[in-house]
Scaffold this active site. Structure first.
Site, short mmCIF file in Angstrom:
data_model
loop_
_atom_site.label_atom_id
_atom_site.label_comp_id
_atom_site.label_asym_id
_atom_site.label_seq_id
_atom_site.Cartn_x
_atom_site.Cartn_y
_atom_site.Cartn_z
N LYS A 1 49.37 17.42 37.99
CA LYS A 1 48.40 16.71 37.27
C LYS A 1 47.95 17.33 35.82
CE LYS A 1 44.02 15.61 38.10
NZ LYS A 1 42.77 15.50 37.40
N ASN A 2 47.04 18.40 36.14
CA ASN A 2 46.28 19.11 35.27
C ASN A 2 47.20 19.69 34.01
OD1 ASN A 2 44.02 17.73 36.25
ND2 ASN A 2 43.51 19.82 37.45
N ARG B 1 39.24 12.31 32.24
CA ARG B 1 38.42 13.64 31.71
C ARG B 1 39.50 14.09 30.73
NH1 ARG B 1 33.76 14.90 31.10
NH2 ARG B 1 33.46 16.88 30.40
N CYS C 1 36.10 12.80 37.06
CA CYS C 1 35.42 12.55 38.44
C CYS C 1 33.80 13.12 38.04
CB CYS C 1 36.04 13.62 39.20
SG CYS C 1 37.62 13.29 39.81
N ARG D 1 29.08 18.02 32.92
CA ARG D 1 30.39 18.35 32.12
C ARG D 1 30.37 18.43 30.86
NH1 ARG D 1 35.39 15.81 35.96
NH2 ARG D 1 36.56 17.55 34.79
N PRO D 2 29.58 19.36 30.25
CA PRO D 2 29.46 19.62 28.78
C PRO D 2 30.89 19.96 28.19
CG PRO D 2 28.42 21.34 30.04
CD PRO D 2 29.03 20.47 31.07
N ASP E 1 30.82 21.72 25.12
CA ASP E 1 30.17 22.33 23.94
C ASP E 1 30.95 23.68 23.42
OD1 ASP E 1 29.30 23.35 26.69
OD2 ASP E 1 28.64 25.15 25.59
N GLN E 2 31.95 24.18 24.54
CA GLN E 2 32.82 25.39 24.15
C GLN E 2 34.00 24.84 23.57
OE1 GLN E 2 31.85 28.89 24.79
NE2 GLN E 2 30.21 27.63 25.28
N ASP F 1 39.28 22.66 43.21
CA ASP F 1 39.91 21.60 43.51
C ASP F 1 40.57 21.58 44.85
OD1 ASP F 1 39.12 20.86 41.05
OD2 ASP F 1 41.23 21.08 40.04
N ARG G 1 44.61 8.57 41.07
CA ARG G 1 44.39 9.29 39.62
C ARG G 1 45.41 10.53 39.87
NH1 ARG G 1 39.49 11.12 38.25
NH2 ARG G 1 40.77 12.23 36.95
C1 EPZ Z 1 39.79 21.35 34.67
O1 EPZ Z 1 38.48 20.77 34.30
C2 EPZ Z 1 40.15 20.42 35.96
N1 EPZ Z 1 40.54 19.20 35.28
C3 EPZ Z 1 39.27 20.15 36.98
O2 EPZ Z 1 40.20 19.54 38.13
C4 EPZ Z 1 38.93 21.45 37.61
O3 EPZ Z 1 38.10 21.29 38.60
C5 EPZ Z 1 38.25 22.38 36.69
O4 EPZ Z 1 39.16 22.64 35.51
C6 EPZ Z 1 38.03 23.92 37.18
O5 EPZ Z 1 39.27 24.46 37.77
C7 EPZ Z 1 41.73 19.20 34.28
O6 EPZ Z 1 42.38 20.16 34.33
C8 EPZ Z 1 41.94 17.83 33.79
P1 EPZ Z 1 36.21 23.55 32.95
P2 EPZ Z 1 37.60 21.20 33.19
O7 EPZ Z 1 36.01 23.20 31.69
O8 EPZ Z 1 38.67 21.56 32.13
C9 EPZ Z 1 31.68 24.55 32.41
C10 EPZ Z 1 40.70 17.91 39.58
O9 EPZ Z 1 40.08 17.47 40.69
N2 EPZ Z 1 31.88 24.13 31.13
O10 EPZ Z 1 37.01 24.68 33.39
O11 EPZ Z 1 36.72 19.88 32.63
C11 EPZ Z 1 31.64 23.23 33.32
O12 EPZ Z 1 30.59 22.33 33.47
C12 EPZ Z 1 39.62 18.28 38.45
O13 EPZ Z 1 41.83 17.81 39.12
C13 EPZ Z 1 30.84 24.17 30.04
O14 EPZ Z 1 29.55 24.57 30.44
O15 EPZ Z 1 36.58 22.39 33.82
C14 EPZ Z 1 32.08 23.88 34.54
O16 EPZ Z 1 30.88 24.27 35.19
C15 EPZ Z 1 38.37 17.84 38.72
N3 EPZ Z 1 30.91 23.96 28.61
C16 EPZ Z 1 32.92 25.10 34.24
O17 EPZ Z 1 32.51 25.28 32.84
C17 EPZ Z 1 32.31 23.65 28.45
O18 EPZ Z 1 32.64 23.11 27.08
C18 EPZ Z 1 34.35 24.91 34.24
O19 EPZ Z 1 34.92 23.78 33.59
C19 EPZ Z 1 33.36 23.40 29.25
C20 EPZ Z 1 32.92 23.63 30.65
#
Ligand code: EPZ
Length: 419
Positions: free
Chosen positions: A22-23, A93, A117, A122-123, A125-126, A306, A398
């Site tokens: 999916k991802n 997302r 979800c 879920r910021p 900013d990066q 996950d 989903r």
């Molecule tokens: C991806 O989410 C996955 N979703 C999530 O899977 C998964 O839990 C997550 O990566 C971690 O492995 C998709 O790929 C669509 P991150 P993502 O950016 O990209 C913080 C599922 O069940 N952060 O790696 O949104 C954030 O808050 C889903 O399939 C910032 O602070 O996750 C988190 O604490 C749920 N600023 C951490 O980083 C940013 O700009 C990791 O988030 C981005 C993220």
């Protein structure tokens, strides 16, 4: 309203086929916007997030033909608007990947804040920092993100946090930029490598995906006329591996990449389960009550967040007490309240949960609070004594194709009922 009704306990036995990830799929589909041509993508999971991604692409002007339930041909030659449909992008997302792709393709995009979800803050900013360093102006107003760039120019971008989404999004925006972009402190998940492989197949020049430094040499154009197959879903495979342990079953999980499953394999062996891999299959079985274990979720190659709820089901049935520390999301223990309704003894506080293992779980009506929580509740219902009813199936649909059919084929007594 629909619910799944599961009568247990059943040790799951037999073969289960894993779909495409999916991802990876939800990033590769928007990545097609960078191609001025036609391409075919197969091994797409037939899930609602993929269908919504396709609808968004169609609303932007892409032409999509479904060749089979898991293969599409997509023509992105005629993109007609830079406004993404708010009603669809708010549903999940990964709609944020439209930002990187459309900045690369058209130099402009307006998109609503992404949904998905509810796992805590879920910021993005990066993502925004990366786009700005590449030369875009980004503003966020009234829930809408507007990004615009006259020209994107490659640069060095250090990610303050290891983020899957930001790594992929900045990679998407850099592919057609002028010059070289370096993403430092990049995430390393298998789907990042898959998106890079897809883009390279279409003519991009991306090196180092899967390490913490990715180098993207900008190219003038991506060509189509090529087909690509999505990587197998590491999380779906891990869900069935943990289901085999929780139900004391014996499963052959087919069409997976066993290298992606090493952290899960290690924990399954620690709790007393057995794992053997053979080519693109993995055999998991467990004959006794699992042992206790402590888990900390981490970015890849650590134990994936996950799979944390599915592992939580195993630990709720373990002999002894275990602790899970969730290091990625602030709010990923909502499922523990549902498991406690089934007789589990879990105390969750903040980003930690204490599991006092119980001998048996008992069926109860339970509600999936998010995608992986829903999958965990199905695993729990299959292991539990009596009837479990799982509600809020839209979360599960989903991300898992034909989930009840797959569980039924390996012995679960499960049916979907509309009320
Ligand atoms: C991806 O989410 C996955 N979703 C999530 O899977 C998964 O839990 C997550 O990566 C971690 O492995 C998709 O790929 C669509 P991150 P993502 O950016 O990209 C913080 C599922 O069940 N952060 O790696 O949104 C954030 O808050 C889903 O399939 C910032 O602070 O996750 C988190 O604490 C749920 N600023 C951490 O980083 C940013 O700009 C990791 O988030 C981005 C993220």
């Amino acid at each position: 309203m629909e619910k799944l009704v599961i009568s247990g306990p059943t040790p799951l036995r037999g073969d289960v086929h894993i779909n495409g990830a999916k991802n990876a799929a939800v990033a590769i589909l928007p990545a097609t916007l960078l191609i001025d041509g036609v391409c075919t993508i197969d091994n797409l999971p037939n899930i609602s997030d993929v269908k919504i991604s396709c609808e968004i692409l169609e609303r932007l002007g892409a032409k999509i033909t479904w060749n089979t339930p898991n293969e599409i041909t997509i023509d992105t030659r005629n993109i007609v608007t830079t406004k993404a449909p708010l009603d669809l992008t708010s549903k999940f997302r990964a709609s944020y990947y439209i930002l990187g792709s459309m900045l690369g393709r058209k130099g402009e995009i307006e998109v609503g804040m992404p949904g998905g979800c509810k796992l805590g803050a879920r910021p993005i900013d990066q993502h925004i920092k990366g786009f700005e360093l590449l030369g875009a102006n980004v503003s966020v107003e009234k829930g809408t993100i507007h990004a615009k760039a006259k020209k994107l120019v490659g640069t060095s971008i250090y990610m303050d946090i290891v983020s899957v989404g930001a790594t992929i999004n900045v990679m998407l925006a850099s592919v057609l930029a002028e010059g070289t972009t370096i993403i430092d402190n990049a995430a390393k998940e298998p789907h990042i490598v898959d998106v890079a492989n897809f883009l390279n197949t279409m003519g991009a020049d991306i090196r180092g995906a899967g390490t913490d430094m990715i180098k993207i040499n900008g190219v003038k154009k991506l060509h189509g006329e090529t087909s690509y197959s999505v990587v197998p879903d590491q999380i779906e495979a891990g869900t069935f591996m943990l289901a085999a342990v929780a139900t004391r079953g014996d499963l052959w999980i087919r069409n997976c990449i066993t290298k992606h499953l090493e952290s899960i394999t290690a924990k399954i062996m620690e709790v007393g389960g057995n794992v053997e891999d053979e080519g693109d299959s993995i055999h998991v079985w467990c004959k006794k009550r699992p042992n206790k274990a402590n888990i900390k979720t981490l970015p890849y190659p650590g134990f994936p967040t996950d799979l944390q709820p599915q592992m939580g089901v195993v630990l709720s049935l373990a002999n002894g007490s275990s602790i899970i520390n969730e290091s990625i999301w602030d709010s990923r223990f909502q499922y523990t309240e549902e498991l406690n309704k089934m007789g589990a003894k879990i105390t969750a506080q903040g980003k930690s949960a204490f599991f006092e293992g119980v001998d048996k779980l008992y069926g109860a009506p339970v509600y999936s609070t998010d995608l992986r929580a829903g999958a965990a509740l199905i695993v729990a219902g299959t292991a539990a004594h009596g009837i479990t009813e799982v509600y809020n199936l839209e979360h599960i649909d989903r991300g898992y194709e034909n989930i009840e059919e797959k569980f039924r084929k390996i012995g679960a007594n499960i049916k979907r009922i509309s009320e």
